[in-house]
Design a protein around this motif. Structure first.
Motif, PDB file in Angstrom:
ATOM      1  N   GLY A 109       5.195  12.308  -2.389  1.00 23.61           N
ATOM      2  CA  GLY A 109       5.152  12.798  -1.013  1.00 23.61           C
ATOM      3  C   GLY A 109       3.777  12.883  -0.395  1.00 23.61           C
ATOM      4  O   GLY A 109       3.666  13.103   0.818  1.00 23.61           O
ATOM      5  N   THR A 110       2.710  12.715  -1.179  1.00 28.09           N
ATOM      6  CA  THR A 110       1.370  12.807  -0.581  1.00 28.09           C
ATOM      7  C   THR A 110       1.105  11.646   0.371  1.00 28.09           C
ATOM      8  O   THR A 110       0.270  11.760   1.268  1.00 28.09           O
ATOM      9  N   ASP A 111       1.822  10.528   0.188  1.00 27.38           N
ATOM     10  CA  ASP A 111       1.651   9.413   1.107  1.00 27.38           C
ATOM     11  C   ASP A 111       2.204   9.728   2.494  1.00 27.38           C
ATOM     12  O   ASP A 111       1.778   9.152   3.494  1.00 27.38           O
ATOM     13  N   ARG A 112       3.146  10.683   2.564  1.00 23.37           N
ATOM     14  CA  ARG A 112       3.655  11.109   3.873  1.00 23.37           C
ATOM     15  C   ARG A 112       2.734  12.149   4.507  1.00 23.37           C
ATOM     16  O   ARG A 112       2.694  12.281   5.733  1.00 23.37           O
ATOM     17  N   VAL A 113       2.018  12.872   3.669  1.00 23.80           N
ATOM     18  CA  VAL A 113       1.059  13.850   4.178  1.00 23.80           C
ATOM     19  C   VAL A 113      -0.126  13.141   4.826  1.00 23.80           C
ATOM     20  O   VAL A 113      -0.631  13.554   5.867  1.00 23.80           O
ATOM     21  N   GLN A 114      -0.556  12.054   4.190  1.00 21.38           N
ATOM     22  CA  GLN A 114      -1.702  11.304   4.712  1.00 21.38           C
ATOM     23  C   GLN A 114      -1.403   9.804   4.673  1.00 21.38           C
ATOM     24  O   GLN A 114      -1.904   9.077   3.825  1.00 21.38           O
ATOM     25  N   PRO A 115      -0.563   9.317   5.582  1.00 26.33           N
ATOM     26  CA  PRO A 115      -0.191   7.899   5.597  1.00 26.33           C
ATOM     27  C   PRO A 115      -1.414   6.995   5.747  1.00 26.33           C
ATOM     28  O   PRO A 115      -2.299   7.257   6.570  1.00 26.33           O
ATOM     29  N   GLY A 116      -1.461   5.967   4.928  1.00 26.21           N
ATOM     30  CA  GLY A 116      -2.590   5.047   5.014  1.00 26.21           C
ATOM     31  C   GLY A 116      -3.849   5.567   4.363  1.00 26.21           C
ATOM     32  O   GLY A 116      -4.863   4.866   4.311  1.00 26.21           O
ATOM     33  N   GLY A 117      -3.821   6.804   3.870  1.00 24.34           N
ATOM     34  CA  GLY A 117      -4.974   7.350   3.164  1.00 24.34           C
ATOM     35  C   GLY A 117      -6.090   7.839   4.067  1.00 24.34           C
ATOM     36  O   GLY A 117      -7.208   8.097   3.613  1.00 24.34           O
ATOM     37  N   SER A 118      -5.835   7.978   5.359  1.00 22.28           N
ATOM     38  CA  SER A 118      -6.877   8.449   6.266  1.00 22.28           C
ATOM     39  C   SER A 118      -6.256   9.267   7.387  1.00 22.28           C
ATOM     40  O   SER A 118      -5.041   9.325   7.547  1.00 22.28           O
ATOM     41  N   GLY A 119      -7.112   9.904   8.183  1.00 25.09           N
ATOM     42  CA  GLY A 119      -6.622  10.723   9.283  1.00 25.09           C
ATOM     43  C   GLY A 119      -6.299  12.134   8.849  1.00 25.09           C
ATOM     44  O   GLY A 119      -6.358  12.480   7.666  1.00 25.09           O
ATOM     45  N   THR A 173      -7.295   2.213  -8.391  1.00 26.77           N
ATOM     46  CA  THR A 173      -7.471   2.321  -6.946  1.00 26.77           C
ATOM     47  C   THR A 173      -6.151   2.795  -6.348  1.00 26.77           C
ATOM     48  O   THR A 173      -5.133   2.855  -7.041  1.00 26.77           O
ATOM     49  N   ARG A 174      -6.159   3.134  -5.063  1.00 26.94           N
ATOM     50  CA  ARG A 174      -4.921   3.577  -4.426  1.00 26.94           C
ATOM     51  C   ARG A 174      -3.944   2.415  -4.286  1.00 26.94           C
ATOM     52  O   ARG A 174      -4.336   1.275  -4.051  1.00 26.94           O
ATOM     53  N   SER A 175      -2.673   2.742  -4.412  1.00 27.40           N
ATOM     54  CA  SER A 175      -1.635   1.726  -4.247  1.00 27.40           C
ATOM     55  C   SER A 175      -1.660   1.194  -2.816  1.00 27.40           C
ATOM     56  O   SER A 175      -1.737   1.970  -1.865  1.00 27.40           O
ATOM     57  N   PRO A 176      -1.590  -0.117  -2.631  1.00 24.15           N
ATOM     58  CA  PRO A 176      -1.610  -0.668  -1.270  1.00 24.15           C
ATOM     59  C   PRO A 176      -0.290  -0.534  -0.521  1.00 24.15           C
ATOM     60  O   PRO A 176      -0.250  -0.713   0.699  1.00 24.15           O
ATOM     61  N   GLY A 230       9.495   7.847 -10.046  1.00 22.31           N
ATOM     62  CA  GLY A 230      10.551   6.995  -9.506  1.00 22.31           C
ATOM     63  C   GLY A 230      10.051   5.832  -8.674  1.00 22.31           C
ATOM     64  O   GLY A 230      10.809   5.242  -7.894  1.00 22.31           O
ATOM     65  N   GLN A 231       8.766   5.461  -8.823  1.00 24.22           N
ATOM     66  CA  GLN A 231       8.224   4.335  -8.060  1.00 24.22           C
ATOM     67  C   GLN A 231       8.666   2.992  -8.655  1.00 24.22           C
ATOM     68  O   GLN A 231       8.912   2.879  -9.854  1.00 24.22           O
ATOM     69  N   GLU A 232       8.725   2.005  -7.801  1.00 28.83           N
ATOM     70  CA  GLU A 232       8.936   0.641  -8.270  1.00 28.83           C
ATOM     71  C   GLU A 232       7.660   0.183  -8.973  1.00 28.83           C
ATOM     72  O   GLU A 232       6.553   0.408  -8.482  1.00 28.83           O
ATOM     73  N   TYR A 233       7.799  -0.466 -10.130  1.00 27.62           N
ATOM     74  CA  TYR A 233       6.633  -0.900 -10.899  1.00 27.62           C
ATOM     75  C   TYR A 233       6.343  -2.373 -10.644  1.00 27.62           C
ATOM     76  O   TYR A 233       7.254  -3.203 -10.585  1.00 27.62           O
ATOM     77  N   VAL A 234       5.040  -2.676 -10.494  1.00 32.15           N
ATOM     78  CA  VAL A 234       4.598  -4.052 -10.288  1.00 32.15           C
ATOM     79  C   VAL A 234       3.594  -4.379 -11.388  1.00 32.15           C
ATOM     80  O   VAL A 234       2.567  -3.714 -11.508  1.00 32.15           O
ATOM     81  N   ASP A 235       3.875  -5.393 -12.187  1.00 28.67           N
ATOM     82  CA  ASP A 235       3.007  -5.730 -13.318  1.00 28.67           C
ATOM     83  C   ASP A 235       1.834  -6.604 -12.889  1.00 28.67           C
ATOM     84  O   ASP A 235       1.606  -7.703 -13.404  1.00 28.67           O
ATOM     85  N   VAL A 236       1.108  -6.104 -11.891  1.00 25.88           N
ATOM     86  CA  VAL A 236      -0.080  -6.768 -11.353  1.00 25.88           C
ATOM     87  C   VAL A 236      -1.094  -5.677 -11.059  1.00 25.88           C
ATOM     88  O   VAL A 236      -0.717  -4.555 -10.696  1.00 25.88           O
ATOM     89  N   TYR A 237      -2.373  -5.965 -11.216  1.00 26.56           N
ATOM     90  CA  TYR A 237      -3.393  -4.970 -10.877  1.00 26.56           C
ATOM     91  C   TYR A 237      -3.411  -4.746  -9.368  1.00 26.56           C
ATOM     92  O   TYR A 237      -3.307  -5.694  -8.583  1.00 26.56           O
ATOM     93  N   ALA A 238      -3.570  -3.489  -8.960  1.00 27.22           N
ATOM     94  CA  ALA A 238      -3.567  -3.150  -7.536  1.00 27.22           C
ATOM     95  C   ALA A 238      -4.701  -3.835  -6.789  1.00 27.22           C
ATOM     96  O   ALA A 238      -4.553  -4.228  -5.634  1.00 27.22           O
ATOM     97  N   THR A 239      -5.857  -3.975  -7.443  1.00 26.86           N
ATOM     98  CA  THR A 239      -6.987  -4.641  -6.800  1.00 26.86           C
ATOM     99  C   THR A 239      -6.661  -6.099  -6.476  1.00 26.86           C
ATOM    100  O   THR A 239      -7.048  -6.622  -5.432  1.00 26.86           O
TER     101      THR A 239
END
Length: 231
Positions: free
Chosen positions: A152-162, A120-123, A208-217
């Motif tokens: 950079g796609t998160d800056r193109v579409q912040p929040g995944g909508s709009g 799923t998308r990263s929260p 270069g993202q920070e990694y979190v060892d938890v499922y995104a869901t």
């Protein structure tokens, strides 16, 4: 023909507006089955991936995108189908199996299959633990895995909508990963986890993202629960 025209027109528009920087395209084999596995930060990741890669990329999408009624529903079904999306009911009891077998069929046909191991998308823009479906696919089919990172796609579409915003985007592909050394071990959960973690490690280094060892869901559910308590 419609797929070619859509890719040509939208590809031109994408290059004019966003001027995406693409690195490592040579790592994608020109023929044969290959899995593209990367991070997922916003809705338009799949569109960028489909337009940038020279070969047709197929990926799983929610069936609700192609089951709408009226003119809008038909247009959405045509658009997503032409873009390479294969609709699957992922919310059903067998959604995971259906998605897995769909990916296997695409790869068995010698095509390119795009997948987001996080599921799923990263929260929050960080990279979360990968699910082992990616490992099952590569071990069942022998297809190499090319890791990639959307930057950079998160800056193109912040929040995944709009509506998309004009902002630079980089898509970086890493060298292909070969897991044939684990041939016949697609039911070994330790092997599946090791393969998945190796893929995610490459994705993390590319983006270069920070990694979190938890499922995104799980992270999303926890976040929703906290908002519920606050309310």
């Amino acid at each position: 023909m419609s797929r070619f025209l859509l890719k040509a027109l939208l590809g031109l528009l994408m290059r004019v507006l966003f001027r995406p920087r693409v690195e490592g395209m040579e790592n994608i084999p020109e023929s044969g089955p290959v899995i593209l596995a990367g991070n997922h930060v916003t809705f338009i990741d799949s569109l960028f991936l489909s337009l940038i890669v020279k070969r047709q990329v197929y990926f799983i999408g929610k069936d609700e995108y192609v089951t709408g009624r009226g003119l809008k529903g038909r247009l959405m079904a045509w658009f997503f189908g032409t873009a390479g999306m294969i609709p699957v009911d992922r919310d059903g009891g067998h959604g995971g199996v259906a998605a897995l077998m769909t990916g296997k069929r695409v790869l068995d046909e010698g095509k390119v299959f795009g997948i987001y191991p996080e599921g799923t998308r990263s929260p929050d823009g960080r990279l979360y633990r990968g699910r082992t479906g990616i490992a099952r696919l590569t071990l069942m089919t022998g297809a190499p895995v090319v890791p990639f990172a959307m930057i950079g796609t998160d800056r193109v579409q912040p929040g995944g909508s709009g509506l998309p915003r004009i902002s630079p985007v980089t898509v970086r592909f890493g060298p292909a990963l070969d897991f044939t050394r684990y041939d016949g071990m697609d039911r070994d959960r330790y092997v599946l986890r090791a393969v998945t973690d190796e893929v995610m490690s490459h994705v993390m280094r590319l983006g270069g993202q920070e990694y979190v060892d938890v499922y995104a869901t799980k992270a999303k559910a926890a976040k929703a629960a906290d908002h519920g308590k606050a309310a």
